[in-house]
Scaffold this motif. Structure first.
Motif, short mmCIF file in Angstrom:
data_model
loop_
_atom_site.label_atom_id
_atom_site.label_comp_id
_atom_site.label_asym_id
_atom_site.label_seq_id
_atom_site.Cartn_x
_atom_site.Cartn_y
_atom_site.Cartn_z
N TYR A 235 29.51 9.90 -2.13
CA TYR A 235 28.63 9.87 -3.29
C TYR A 235 28.59 11.26 -3.92
O TYR A 235 28.62 12.26 -3.21
CB TYR A 235 27.21 9.47 -2.88
N SER A 236 28.45 11.30 -5.23
CA SER A 236 28.42 12.59 -5.92
C SER A 236 27.07 13.28 -5.81
O SER A 236 26.99 14.50 -5.94
CB SER A 236 28.79 12.40 -7.40
N THR A 237 26.00 12.51 -5.55
CA THR A 237 24.67 13.11 -5.41
C THR A 237 24.00 12.63 -4.12
O THR A 237 24.29 11.54 -3.62
CB THR A 237 23.75 12.76 -6.59
N LYS B 13 27.97 16.33 4.09
CA LYS B 13 28.98 16.52 3.05
C LYS B 13 30.37 16.50 3.69
O LYS B 13 30.58 17.09 4.75
CB LYS B 13 28.77 17.84 2.31
N ASN C 97 22.09 9.34 -4.73
CA ASN C 97 22.91 8.13 -4.65
C ASN C 97 23.23 7.78 -3.21
O ASN C 97 23.28 6.60 -2.85
CB ASN C 97 24.19 8.30 -5.46
N CYS C 98 23.43 8.78 -2.38
CA CYS C 98 23.69 8.55 -0.96
C CYS C 98 22.48 7.89 -0.30
O CYS C 98 22.61 6.93 0.46
CB CYS C 98 24.04 9.87 -0.28
N ASN D 241 35.57 16.89 0.71
CA ASN D 241 35.67 16.85 -0.75
C ASN D 241 34.33 17.19 -1.41
O ASN D 241 34.16 17.00 -2.60
CB ASN D 241 36.15 15.48 -1.22
N ASN D 242 33.39 17.66 -0.59
CA ASN D 242 32.06 18.06 -1.06
C ASN D 242 31.24 16.88 -1.59
O ASN D 242 30.38 17.05 -2.45
CB ASN D 242 32.15 19.17 -2.10
N GLU D 243 31.54 15.67 -1.10
CA GLU D 243 30.77 14.49 -1.46
C GLU D 243 29.75 14.19 -0.35
O GLU D 243 30.01 14.50 0.82
CB GLU D 243 31.68 13.28 -1.64
N TYR D 244 28.65 13.60 -0.74
CA TYR D 244 27.64 13.20 0.23
C TYR D 244 28.04 11.88 0.87
O TYR D 244 28.51 10.97 0.19
CB TYR D 244 26.27 13.03 -0.45
#
Length: 63
Positions: free
Chosen positions: A34-36, A10, A39-40, A13-16
């Protein structure tokens, strides 16, 4: 020497995100945010699928 590997982490920005590490531990590629996690992982699978057949386009050469 270690095996090459993908790492999922992460960012600030707390994105994967993922990075591809060479056997010597050097980062040789990184993915977008990626938001999840799912998705990553899909992004990693896309790299695995398309990289072996991808052509190289050198944008530094004059056309």
């Amino acid at each position: 020497m270690k095996e090459p590997r993908f790492e999922i982490f992460k960012d600030k920005n707390n994105e994967y995100r993922f990075r591809l590490l060479a056997p010597n531990g050097e980062i040789i590629a990184t993915g977008e945010g990626y938001s999840t996690k799912s998705n990553c992982k899909d992004g990693i699978n896309n790299v695995k699928e398309y990289a072996p057949i991808a052509q190289i386009k050198d944008l530094t050469e004059a056309t």
